[in-house]
Design a protein around this motif. Structure first.
Motif, PDB file in Angstrom:
ATOM      1  N   VAL A  34      38.017  52.474  42.049  1.00  0.00           N
ATOM      2  CA  VAL A  34      38.791  51.232  41.947  1.00  0.00           C
ATOM      3  C   VAL A  34      38.538  50.561  40.596  1.00  0.00           C
ATOM      4  N   GLU A  35      37.280  50.542  40.168  1.00  0.00           N
ATOM      5  CA  GLU A  35      36.963  49.941  38.865  1.00  0.00           C
ATOM      6  C   GLU A  35      37.652  50.679  37.720  1.00  0.00           C
ATOM      7  N   GLU A  36      37.745  51.997  37.815  1.00  0.00           N
ATOM      8  CA  GLU A  36      38.416  52.778  36.770  1.00  0.00           C
ATOM      9  C   GLU A  36      39.893  52.406  36.671  1.00  0.00           C
ATOM     10  N   VAL A  37      40.538  52.175  37.807  1.00  0.00           N
ATOM     11  CA  VAL A  37      41.944  51.766  37.784  1.00  0.00           C
ATOM     12  C   VAL A  37      42.064  50.384  37.140  1.00  0.00           C
ATOM     13  N   PHE A  88      53.731  35.798  35.428  1.00  0.00           N
ATOM     14  CA  PHE A  88      52.638  34.883  35.121  1.00  0.00           C
ATOM     15  C   PHE A  88      51.703  34.820  36.322  1.00  0.00           C
ATOM     16  N   GLY A  89      50.467  34.460  36.054  1.00  0.00           N
ATOM     17  CA  GLY A  89      49.501  34.350  37.142  1.00  0.00           C
ATOM     18  C   GLY A  89      48.491  35.470  37.103  1.00  0.00           C
ATOM     19  N   GLU A  90      48.352  36.146  38.236  1.00  0.00           N
ATOM     20  CA  GLU A  90      47.281  37.129  38.329  1.00  0.00           C
ATOM     21  C   GLU A  90      47.614  38.290  39.250  1.00  0.00           C
ATOM     22  N   VAL A  91      46.841  39.338  39.055  1.00  0.00           N
ATOM     23  CA  VAL A  91      46.852  40.504  39.931  1.00  0.00           C
ATOM     24  C   VAL A  91      45.402  40.737  40.335  1.00  0.00           C
ATOM     25  N   THR A  92      45.183  40.934  41.622  1.00  0.00           N
ATOM     26  CA  THR A  92      43.828  41.150  42.123  1.00  0.00           C
ATOM     27  C   THR A  92      43.765  42.464  42.889  1.00  0.00           C
ATOM     28  N   ILE A  93      42.840  43.312  42.475  1.00  0.00           N
ATOM     29  CA  ILE A  93      42.556  44.561  43.180  1.00  0.00           C
ATOM     30  C   ILE A  93      41.249  44.323  43.924  1.00  0.00           C
ATOM     31  N   SER A  94      41.232  44.615  45.220  1.00  0.00           N
ATOM     32  CA  SER A  94      39.995  44.420  45.978  1.00  0.00           C
ATOM     33  C   SER A  94      39.786  45.571  46.948  1.00  0.00           C
ATOM     34  N   ALA A  95      38.538  45.775  47.314  1.00  0.00           N
ATOM     35  CA  ALA A  95      38.181  46.772  48.328  1.00  0.00           C
ATOM     36  C   ALA A  95      37.096  46.159  49.186  1.00  0.00           C
ATOM     37  N   GLU A  96      37.257  46.283  50.491  1.00  0.00           N
ATOM     38  CA  GLU A  96      36.293  45.685  51.411  1.00  0.00           C
ATOM     39  C   GLU A  96      36.162  46.510  52.684  1.00  0.00           C
ATOM     40  N   VAL A  97      35.031  46.359  53.328  1.00  0.00           N
ATOM     41  CA  VAL A  97      34.822  46.974  54.633  1.00  0.00           C
ATOM     42  C   VAL A  97      35.380  46.010  55.667  1.00  0.00           C
ATOM     43  N   ALA A  98      36.359  46.467  56.443  1.00  0.00           N
ATOM     44  CA  ALA A  98      36.993  45.594  57.431  1.00  0.00           C
ATOM     45  C   ALA A  98      36.325  45.709  58.793  1.00  0.00           C
ATOM     46  N   ARG A  99      36.082  46.910  59.229  1.00  0.00           N
ATOM     47  CA  ARG A  99      35.436  47.157  60.521  1.00  0.00           C
ATOM     48  C   ARG A  99      34.409  48.255  60.327  1.00  0.00           C
ATOM     49  N   THR A 101      31.350  50.551  62.593  1.00  0.00           N
ATOM     50  CA  THR A 101      30.548  50.881  63.762  1.00  0.00           C
ATOM     51  C   THR A 101      29.493  51.883  63.314  1.00  0.00           C
ATOM     52  N   ASP A 102      28.704  52.375  64.264  1.00  0.00           N
ATOM     53  CA  ASP A 102      27.699  53.377  63.921  1.00  0.00           C
ATOM     54  C   ASP A 102      28.322  54.693  63.475  1.00  0.00           C
ATOM     55  N   THR A 103      29.550  54.956  63.912  1.00  0.00           N
ATOM     56  CA  THR A 103      30.166  56.251  63.629  1.00  0.00           C
ATOM     57  C   THR A 103      31.374  56.194  62.700  1.00  0.00           C
ATOM     58  N   SER A 104      31.881  55.000  62.412  1.00  0.00           N
ATOM     59  CA  SER A 104      33.065  54.925  61.555  1.00  0.00           C
ATOM     60  C   SER A 104      33.154  53.565  60.859  1.00  0.00           C
ATOM     61  N   ALA A 105      34.045  53.510  59.909  1.00  0.00           N
ATOM     62  CA  ALA A 105      34.324  52.264  59.201  1.00  0.00           C
ATOM     63  C   ALA A 105      35.786  52.286  58.762  1.00  0.00           C
ATOM     64  N   THR A 106      36.328  51.117  58.534  1.00  0.00           N
ATOM     65  CA  THR A 106      37.664  51.004  57.970  1.00  0.00           C
ATOM     66  C   THR A 106      37.545  50.231  56.676  1.00  0.00           C
ATOM     67  N   ILE A 107      38.095  50.805  55.632  1.00  0.00           N
ATOM     68  CA  ILE A 107      38.072  50.165  54.316  1.00  0.00           C
ATOM     69  C   ILE A 107      39.486  49.710  53.990  1.00  0.00           C
ATOM     70  N   LEU A 108      39.585  48.488  53.492  1.00  0.00           N
ATOM     71  CA  LEU A 108      40.861  47.945  53.058  1.00  0.00           C
ATOM     72  C   LEU A 108      40.860  47.837  51.540  1.00  0.00           C
ATOM     73  N   ILE A 109      41.855  48.444  50.931  1.00  0.00           N
ATOM     74  CA  ILE A 109      42.075  48.297  49.493  1.00  0.00           C
ATOM     75  C   ILE A 109      43.340  47.457  49.364  1.00  0.00           C
ATOM     76  N   LYS A 110      43.217  46.333  48.664  1.00  0.00           N
ATOM     77  CA  LYS A 110      44.356  45.424  48.523  1.00  0.00           C
ATOM     78  C   LYS A 110      44.704  45.233  47.053  1.00  0.00           C
ATOM     79  N   VAL A 111      45.997  45.151  46.808  1.00  0.00           N
ATOM     80  CA  VAL A 111      46.480  44.768  45.490  1.00  0.00           C
ATOM     81  C   VAL A 111      47.427  43.595  45.725  1.00  0.00           C
ATOM     82  N   ALA A 112      47.013  42.430  45.231  1.00  0.00           N
ATOM     83  CA  ALA A 112      47.778  41.196  45.423  1.00  0.00           C
ATOM     84  C   ALA A 112      48.248  40.679  44.075  1.00  0.00           C
ATOM     85  N   ASP A 113      49.430  40.079  44.062  1.00  0.00           N
ATOM     86  CA  ASP A 113      49.955  39.525  42.819  1.00  0.00           C
ATOM     87  C   ASP A 113      50.638  38.192  43.076  1.00  0.00           C
ATOM     88  N   THR A 114      50.920  37.496  41.994  1.00  0.00           N
ATOM     89  CA  THR A 114      51.651  36.232  42.053  1.00  0.00           C
ATOM     90  C   THR A 114      53.058  36.430  41.488  1.00  0.00           C
TER      91      THR A 114
END
Length: 186
Positions: A34-37, A88-99, A101-114
């Protein structure tokens, strides 16, 4: 560069249609991807006087399982579109752990703009091949209408999805949801 991007989209779309597109399953560092992008688009955003933000959840696993080239392709496509449609404004790229558990996870990658936003009644066209919201944006901004269709296929091939939330004149947020294996303790 534009011609090369169009050719690559058409080739990728042809591979998908022929059932020949493959997805690697290797461990890779999502944070670095994500940082490379973000670094790739920093100067383009700056040239448009846009703020480009990259926000990464400290809880992101060190490595995830998937296709790093294709995941970067999705983030690249979403970021390119966000910058293209934001005056005008901004673009935000983000990545976060949404859910998680011990056996799985869900990652959300978001690209938001104005940016210009997408009318609610035209959002269903976004992920269709060779489709644009309307012809005036195609003339003004260019594109093949394949990038989001390819991105959706890549997300689904990883067992995930891609959604959009947008309001006309107020920007858009594209969210890629990906299943990920939790980090293995050493």
């Amino acid at each position: 560069e534009t011609l090369l991007a169009i050719i690559n989209d058409i080739l990728d779309f042809s591979k998908i249609e022929a059932g020949k597109m493959t997805i690697e399953k290797v461990e890779f560092n999502l944070r670095n991807a994500v940082e490379e992008v973000a670094e790739l688009f920093a100067s383009h955003a700056h040239s448009k006087h846009l703020e480009l933000n990259c926000m990464l959840d400290p809880k992101l696993p060190e490595t995830v399982l998937g296709d790093p080239v294709r995941i970067k392709q999705v983030v690249t496509n979403l970021t390119s579109n966000a910058i293209k449609f934001t005056e005008f404004g901004e673009v935000t790229i983000s990545a976060e752990v949404a859910r998680e558990t011990d056996t799985s996870a869900t990652i959300l990658i978001k690209v938001a703009d104005t940016g210009i936003g997408i009318p609610q009644d035209k959002q269903d066209r976004l992920f269709k091949s060779f489709s644009q919201v309307d012809s005036s944006t195609t003339r003004q901004f260019g594109g093949t209408g394949l990038g989001l269709a390819i991105s959706q296929w890549i997300a689904q091939a990883h067992g995930g999805s891609i959604l959009v939330a947008s309001r006309l004149g107020r920007g858009s947020t594209f969210t890629v949801s990906l299943p990920a294996l939790p980090e293995v303790e050493a």
